[in-house]
Design a protein around this motif. Structure first.
Motif, PDB file in Angstrom:
ATOM      1  N   ALA A  12       0.849  -1.348  -0.170  1.00 25.85           N
ATOM      2  CA  ALA A  12      -0.049   0.132  -0.067  1.00 25.85           C
ATOM      3  C   ALA A  12       0.955   1.303   0.130  1.00 25.85           C
ATOM      4  N   LEU A  13       1.917   1.307   0.640  1.00 29.28           N
ATOM      5  CA  LEU A  13       2.805   2.418   0.721  1.00 29.28           C
ATOM      6  C   LEU A  13       3.557   2.512  -0.537  1.00 29.28           C
ATOM      7  N   TRP A  14       3.846   1.354  -1.260  1.00 30.06           N
ATOM      8  CA  TRP A  14       4.522   1.415  -2.526  1.00 30.06           C
ATOM      9  C   TRP A  14       3.457   1.887  -3.481  1.00 30.06           C
ATOM     10  N   GLU A  15       2.138   1.663  -3.479  1.00 30.09           N
ATOM     11  CA  GLU A  15       1.049   2.327  -4.230  1.00 30.09           C
ATOM     12  C   GLU A  15       1.053   4.026  -4.030  1.00 30.09           C
ATOM     13  N   GLU A  16       1.209   4.250  -2.813  1.00 25.24           N
ATOM     14  CA  GLU A  16       1.129   5.664  -2.525  1.00 25.24           C
ATOM     15  C   GLU A  16       2.367   6.467  -2.913  1.00 25.24           C
ATOM     16  N   PHE A  17       3.559   5.703  -2.965  1.00 25.16           N
ATOM     17  CA  PHE A  17       4.625   6.286  -3.373  1.00 25.16           C
ATOM     18  C   PHE A  17       4.770   6.646  -4.998  1.00 25.16           C
ATOM     19  N   HIS A  18       4.015   5.706  -5.776  1.00 21.14           N
ATOM     20  CA  HIS A  18       4.031   5.917  -6.914  1.00 21.14           C
ATOM     21  C   HIS A  18       2.838   6.893  -7.534  1.00 21.14           C
ATOM     22  N   GLY A  19       1.744   7.112  -6.483  1.00 23.34           N
ATOM     23  CA  GLY A  19       0.874   8.091  -6.843  1.00 23.34           C
ATOM     24  C   GLY A  19       1.864   9.653  -6.666  1.00 23.34           C
ATOM     25  N   TRP A  20       2.472   9.416  -5.373  1.00 28.72           N
ATOM     26  CA  TRP A  20       3.329  10.812  -5.225  1.00 28.72           C
ATOM     27  C   TRP A  20       4.259  11.044  -6.214  1.00 28.72           C
ATOM     28  N   LEU A  21       4.889  10.096  -6.952  1.00 28.69           N
ATOM     29  CA  LEU A  21       5.789  10.366  -8.032  1.00 28.69           C
ATOM     30  C   LEU A  21       5.017  10.606  -9.370  1.00 28.69           C
ATOM     31  N   ALA A  22       3.994  10.171  -9.481  1.00 28.64           N
ATOM     32  CA  ALA A  22       3.217  10.449 -10.709  1.00 28.64           C
ATOM     33  C   ALA A  22       2.938  12.060 -10.622  1.00 28.64           C
ATOM     34  N   GLU A  23       2.420  12.660  -9.314  1.00 24.05           N
ATOM     35  CA  GLU A  23       1.923  14.029  -9.318  1.00 24.05           C
ATOM     36  C   GLU A  23       3.240  14.630  -9.485  1.00 24.05           C
ATOM     37  N   ARG A  24       4.384  14.405  -9.443  1.00 24.02           N
ATOM     38  CA  ARG A  24       5.626  15.239  -9.496  1.00 24.02           C
ATOM     39  C   ARG A  24       6.123  15.217 -11.033  1.00 24.02           C
ATOM     40  N   THR A  25       6.131  13.851 -11.469  1.00 22.82           N
ATOM     41  CA  THR A  25       6.529  13.741 -12.864  1.00 22.82           C
ATOM     42  C   THR A  25       5.652  13.939 -13.987  1.00 22.82           C
ATOM     43  N   GLY A  26       4.367  13.839 -13.670  1.00 21.93           N
ATOM     44  CA  GLY A  26       3.227  13.858 -14.797  1.00 21.93           C
ATOM     45  C   GLY A  26       3.243  12.518 -15.406  1.00 21.93           C
ATOM     46  N   VAL A  27       3.861  11.590 -14.984  1.00 22.92           N
ATOM     47  CA  VAL A  27       3.689  10.243 -15.834  1.00 22.92           C
ATOM     48  C   VAL A  27       3.824   9.166 -14.583  1.00 22.92           C
ATOM     49  N   PRO A  28       2.540   8.556 -14.935  1.00 20.68           N
ATOM     50  CA  PRO A  28       2.326   7.403 -13.734  1.00 20.68           C
ATOM     51  C   PRO A  28       3.098   6.233 -14.132  1.00 20.68           C
ATOM     52  N   LEU A  29       3.962   5.618 -13.367  1.00 23.45           N
ATOM     53  CA  LEU A  29       4.465   4.481 -13.626  1.00 23.45           C
ATOM     54  C   LEU A  29       3.849   3.160 -13.204  1.00 23.45           C
ATOM     55  N   PRO A  30       3.842   2.027 -13.893  1.00 30.00           N
ATOM     56  CA  PRO A  30       3.319   0.876 -13.332  1.00 30.00           C
ATOM     57  C   PRO A  30       4.029   0.351 -12.131  1.00 30.00           C
ATOM     58  N   LEU A  31       3.067  -0.171 -11.486  1.00 37.03           N
ATOM     59  CA  LEU A  31       3.492  -0.736  -9.822  1.00 37.03           C
ATOM     60  C   LEU A  31       4.669  -1.750 -10.086  1.00 37.03           C
ATOM     61  N   THR A  32       4.615  -2.683 -11.334  1.00 36.19           N
ATOM     62  CA  THR A  32       5.641  -3.486 -11.390  1.00 36.19           C
ATOM     63  C   THR A  32       6.932  -2.823 -11.796  1.00 36.19           C
ATOM     64  N   ALA A  33       7.067  -1.628 -12.009  1.00 39.03           N
ATOM     65  CA  ALA A  33       8.490  -1.053 -12.241  1.00 39.03           C
ATOM     66  C   ALA A  33       9.140  -1.001 -10.919  1.00 39.03           C
ATOM     67  N   VAL A  34       9.596  -2.221 -10.663  1.00 44.79           N
ATOM     68  CA  VAL A  34      10.569  -2.314  -9.402  1.00 44.79           C
ATOM     69  C   VAL A  34      12.024  -2.359  -9.850  1.00 44.79           C
ATOM     70  N   ASN A  35      12.691  -1.354  -9.884  1.00 43.73           N
ATOM     71  CA  ASN A  35      14.287  -1.327 -10.168  1.00 43.73           C
ATOM     72  C   ASN A  35      14.980  -0.528  -9.560  1.00 43.73           C
ATOM     73  N   LYS A  36      16.103  -0.418  -9.792  1.00 46.68           N
ATOM     74  CA  LYS A  36      17.114   0.355  -8.877  1.00 46.68           C
ATOM     75  C   LYS A  36      16.529   1.976  -8.660  1.00 46.68           C
ATOM     76  N   GLY A  37      16.043   2.671  -9.620  1.00 46.32           N
ATOM     77  CA  GLY A  37      15.897   3.891  -9.573  1.00 46.32           C
ATOM     78  C   GLY A  37      14.359   4.157  -8.672  1.00 46.32           C
ATOM     79  N   THR A  38      13.203   3.144  -8.903  1.00 48.40           N
ATOM     80  CA  THR A  38      12.249   3.124  -8.139  1.00 48.40           C
ATOM     81  C   THR A  38      12.572   3.006  -6.742  1.00 48.40           C
ATOM     82  N   LEU A  39      13.114   1.603  -6.554  1.00 48.76           N
ATOM     83  CA  LEU A  39      13.619   1.353  -5.113  1.00 48.76           C
ATOM     84  C   LEU A  39      14.293   2.292  -4.127  1.00 48.76           C
TER      85      LEU A  39
END
Length: 395
Positions: A84-111
């Motif tokens: 749930a926190l991972w989803e919240e982080f993705h929502g926060w990130l999308a607000e700042r980049t304007g690009v929603p990433l898939p939750l499956t984007a678990v890589n060096k940058g997102t972690l």
């Protein structure tokens, strides 16, 4: 897995028609591959025919369902919160980049970004962040998401976490390690007044409502705290103990500590103590005798509920109930430190180390692995004043 194997993946048996339909397609480790693919690209990987692949797919699915079913409820709840926190982080990130990433984007940058977000935005304690990393990566690997999390991603996340763990202010965000209990504190807990204000705090105001522990609860609490210390046990292990697990012998008690949360069971010995108020053997016998008089019986949980009127329950005391007994016993004794369920475990190791017990003896009692960083930290705490570097240098 492609759609051609969907029936098998859903847990249905592979029919002869399905196998025939796939008979012309090569299958690599349960995955359909291009028959024209360069054989060099398949070097070192087993080639399965469609029937074998279908059975393997069903077994893989069944294995995952079984592992999910046997995982403790508290662990499942924790992983759900991590995701749930991972989803919240993705929502926060999308607000700042304007690009929603898939939750499956678990890589060096997102972690690494997740670690930074938990630290700076959520003000999470470093140890909590460490656990969140584990929860997210394990959830991502489940069939629901089927993500192959790169090893370099988790290594990078923990590299970003390392300096945070060395920051005392950040460590103070969490509860930190449980304060270790000493035998002296056990004696104070077991000789404390049984009357306290509601909520377990001492009564300090005229007319404040008080509660008095019935005799049976006093016996149980004394036995529980000394048993937890004696086996260097987790609250879950103390809760899981049965009457059959505790055997009286001439030298003391032989205790079979049951397996909890997938950890191996262990058999330990508790010698008779020199102080009656902290001796696990005497306190166990006192509790067992009083409980038998109240109808304990010969089988069942070792530690059970006792109501405010002193009636013995039939159900085992839960792990949270065991923790509460320890915390409230310390409060009743007026100790200046908050003790928790883990305090007995850490206290046994630090006390044993201080008294010169070998690490292998302590590990056998506690069940820690030889590579456990937590165990060795407890050992160092116990021996920190033995032959210190500043001793005997002419100060």
């Amino acid at each position: 897995m492609t759609d051609d194997l969907a029936p098998a993946r859903a847990g249905n048996s592979a029919t002869s028609s399905e196998i025939a339909r796939l008979s012309e397609v090569a299958v690599l480790d349960g995955e359909l591959i291009d028959p024209n693919q360069d054989p060099a690209a398949r070097h070192g990987v087993a080639l399965y025919d469609p029937a074998v692949a279908a059975v393997l797919a069903v077994l893989d699915q069944g294995a995952q369902e079984h592992l999910d079913a046997v995982r403790p409820r508290k662990t499942r709840t924790g992983y759900a919160r991590d995701w749930a926190l991972w989803e919240e982080f993705h929502g926060w990130l999308a607000e700042r980049t304007g690009v929603p990433l898939p939750l499956t984007a678990v890589n060096k940058g997102t972690l690494v970004g997740f670690v930074t977000w938990l630290d700076e935005v959520k003000q999470a304690a470093p140890n909590s962040i460490d656990r969140r990393i584990t929860g997210v990566t394990l959830t991502a690997r489940r069939p629901a998401y089927d993500v192959e999390v790169p090893k370099e991603a988790t290594l990078a996340a923990r590299a970003a976490l390392k300096p945070l763990k060395n920051d005392r202010l950040r460590q103070a965000r969490g509860r930190g390690q449980a304060a270790p209990t000493s035998p002296e504190q056990l004696r104070a807990m077991n000789t404390a007044p049984r009357t306290a204000a509601a909520g377990s705090e001492p009564a300090t105001r005229p007319g404040q409502r008080t509660s008095t522990l019935p005799d049976l609860a006093v016996y149980r609490n004394r036995a529980l705290v000394t048993m937890a210390f004696g086996i260097a046990g987790r609250a879950e292990e103390v809760s899981a103990l049965t009457l059959a697990d505790v055997v009286l012998v001439e030298e003391g008690l032989e205790v079979h500590v049951p397996s909890v949360k997938g950890r191996p069971a262990r058999d330990v010995e508790i010698a008779r103590g020199s102080h009656p108020d902290s001796c696990p053997v005497l306190n166990w016998l006192a509790w067992k005798g009083a409980a038998e008089a109240a109808g304990l019986g010969a089988v069942g949980p070792a530690f059970r509920g006792v109501d405010q009127w002193g009636h013995l329950g039939t159900r085992r005391l839960s792990p949270d109930g065991c923790r509460l007994v320890i915390t409230r016993s310390a409060e009743r004794a007026g100790l200046d430190v908050r003790l928790t369920g883990h305090s007995m475990r850490s206290g046994f190791i630090t006390t044993g180390s201080k008294k010169g017990k070998r690490p292998d003896q302590l590990r056998r009692q506690s069940g820690h692995s030889a590579s456990s960083a937590v165990f060795w930290e407890y050992v160092r705490k116990g021996a920190r004043w033995e032959e210190t570097a500043s001793q005997g240098i002419g100060l």
